[in-house]
Design an enzyme around this catalytic site. Structure first.
Site, PDB file in Angstrom:
ATOM      1  N   ASP A  86      48.648 -21.937 -19.429  1.00  0.00           N
ATOM      2  CA  ASP A  86      47.561 -20.955 -18.804  1.00  0.00           C
ATOM      3  C   ASP A  86      47.048 -20.388 -17.414  1.00  0.00           C
ATOM      4  OD1 ASP A  86      44.905 -19.878 -17.965  1.00  0.00           O
ATOM      5  OD2 ASP A  86      43.881 -20.955 -19.333  1.00  0.00           O
ATOM      6  N   HIS A  87      47.627 -19.722 -17.498  1.00  0.00           N
ATOM      7  CA  HIS A  87      48.264 -18.841 -15.792  1.00  0.00           C
ATOM      8  C   HIS A  87      46.596 -19.044 -14.647  1.00  0.00           C
ATOM      9  CE1 HIS A  87      46.421 -14.801 -17.820  1.00  0.00           C
ATOM     10  NE2 HIS A  87      46.684 -14.783 -16.253  1.00  0.00           N
ATOM     11  N   HIS A 109      41.111 -19.897 -21.067  1.00  0.00           N
ATOM     12  CA  HIS A 109      40.924 -19.661 -19.540  1.00  0.00           C
ATOM     13  C   HIS A 109      39.491 -20.140 -19.358  1.00  0.00           C
ATOM     14  CE1 HIS A 109      44.414 -17.298 -19.793  1.00  0.00           C
ATOM     15  NE2 HIS A 109      43.955 -16.028 -19.869  1.00  0.00           N
TER      16      HIS A 109
END
Length: 492
Positions: free
Chosen positions: A179-180, A242
């Site tokens: 999950d960037h 996110h």
């Protein structure tokens, strides 16, 4: 202030989907920048895997064009570009068949002792097929890892199918669910702010915090992604991963250490403490919207249905939720979550609003007292602001002003902050899983989201329309204002 670069072990990075948009825009520029910083050993290789029947030199020309497009000229050094491009080997392979796998095995077999990272930059429907063949062809070593991109499924059940397929080949300690957002510098600073400063942790609870807002807003629409997006929507695309991860970092208890499992154990407790939103409360606690034609970035833009080319879609492009963490620390503190496309500005931030002072000692002429707020800006203009009340300088009595203590990352640190993918890719090589989601986290997040999706599906109420370039449907304003609060659209 400058940062230190610590080299990693020699590795082979195997990128499936190496001709795709993610590889072009994120993965190859991130790996190049780590090479530029001196973090990648000279012997490390990048093995590009795709269906294209082309020689390595042809693929390398493509990567060179990507670097020219997505890396600023000031960061492109001829010697480093040449060194980076020399790392590549291209393998033509059928992800769902047997063609090309022997070639990949031969390339990797030259250095079996190296760290071996398989990056699946492909759709989740291919995760299982690729992992099954990685296992069948004997490519899993003790030093192997696999990276899977979100979304991991579109429901709890489909996520279990994907995780089961990957888990048959790789041990959980080898699986990196990326999950960037967790790689962003300001996101990691949440833990530093809380656990490295005596100022915040004693007041990080329901006794002192009134509410928390988490906003991830985009000005762009779906454009070329309309087909994919219509099968996903804002709740799956942004909230399930996110935003819930950001909520976890705000709400979690202090871990015993920064080891991967210690941190993820505490995040899991938060996810399991989220108060379920069932069908009876979904209209009161959630708002879903869909943008219509309007103006964005100074020009007219079409509505979602126009971009999709269909008039019957009920996919949401905006979500607002009032969530609650049912534990001792956060009892009674609402977490307002908001995300959407075609909103008024591009911003991702967390606003922690503290309770008002218990007794007002100033004359009315001093002006109103606003609550203290801690604002963590994730993008753009990354930084942290603590809003305080002070006296307006000058004679004439006490006049109060609400002003920020401001820490801008760009001003405080002379070095360019690494992109999230740069940090996460190097963590994969190190085998450090702290910033990656564990399987039970994924399961717990879906367990909270699935009932909302089910209630929306059963509802006869379509998503509420909102004009592109605004902050979403009016119902989202009502969601927070009926509690006597307001969205901090100008909180930074």
């Amino acid at each position: 202030m400058t940062s230190r670069t610590i080299a990693v072990d020699v590795f082979d990075m195997v990128v499936f989907g190496a001709t795709g948009d993610l590889a072009a825009r994120k993965l190859m520029p991130a790996l190049y920048r780590r090479d530029l910083a001196g973090q990648i050993p000279p012997e490390a290789r990048i093995v590009a895997v795709s269906r294209r029947r082309e020689a390595t030199r042809v693929y390398v020309d493509t990567v060179a064009r990507w670097l020219a497009e997505f890396v600023p000229e000031t960061e492109r050094e001829d010697a480093c570009v040449e060194r980076f491009l020399a790392r590549f080997e291209h393998v033509t392979l059928d992800a769902t068949g047997d063609e090309g796998w022997a070639d990949l095995a031969e390339v990797l077999g030259r250095f079996p002792e190296r760290v071996r990272a398989f990056y699946l930059a492909v759709g989740p429907d291919l995760f299982g097929a690729i992992c099954e063949r990685i296992g069948r062809h004997g490519l899993v070593t003790p030093q192997a890892r696999v990276v899977v991109e979100k979304p991991v499924g579109k429901s709890g059940e489909s996520a279990r199918v994907v995780n089961d397929a990957v888990g048959k080949v790789f041990d959980e300690s080898q699986i990196f669910r990326i999950d960037h957002y967790l790689g962003k510098e300001t996101v990691q600073n949440l833990m530093a702010l809380r656990f490295a400063n005596a100022l915040f942790e004693p007041i990080w609870n329901a006794a002192h915090i009134d509410h928390v807002q988490i906003t991830v807003a985009e000005t762009l629409g779906v454009a070329g992604r309309a087909g994919y997006y219509d099968t996903s929507g804002a709740l799956r695309d942004m909230v399930q991963n996110h935003i819930l991860q950001l909520l976890c970092l705000v709400a979690m208890e202090p871990p015993v250490s920064l080891s991967a499992d210690a941190v993820r154990d505490e995040k899991l407790k938060v996810l399991r403490s989220l108060k379920p939103i069932e069908a009876a409360g979904v209209d009161h606690l959630t708002v879903r919207g869909q943008y219509r034609a309007g103006a964005s970035a100074g020009g007219a833009v079409p509505g979602y249905l126009d971009e999709l080319g269909r008039a019957d879609s009920t996919t949401e492009t905006f979500v607002a939720i009032k969530a609650e963490v049912q534990n001792w620390r956060w009892a009674g503190v609402p977490f307002y979550l908001r995300t959407g496309k075609r909103l008024a500005s591009r911003v991702s931030e967390i606003v922690v609003s503290f309770r008002p002072v218990p007794h007002f000692i100033f004359e009315p002429s001093a002006g109103p007292v606003a609550n203290n707020r801690l604002v963590i800006r994730l993008q753009p203009d990354e930084g942290v602001k603590l809003w305080l009340m002070i006296k307006d300088p000058g004679p004439g009595g006490m006049r109060l002003q609400h002003v920020p203590l401001d820490m801008s990352f760009a001003d405080a640190f002379s070095d360019r902050a690494p992109d999230a993918y740069e940090r996460l890719l190097m963590d994969v090589v190190r085998g450090t899983q702290t910033l990656f989601m564990r399987r039970d986290e994924v399961d717990a997040a879906w367990a909270w989201v699935d009932p909302i999706l089910a209630a929306w599906k059963a509802s006869s109420t379509p998503p509420r329309p909102y004009t592109a370039g605004t902050w979403g449907p009016s119902a989202a304003v009502a969601l927070i204002e009926r509690d006597g609060r307001t969205w901090q659209d100008d909180g930074y």
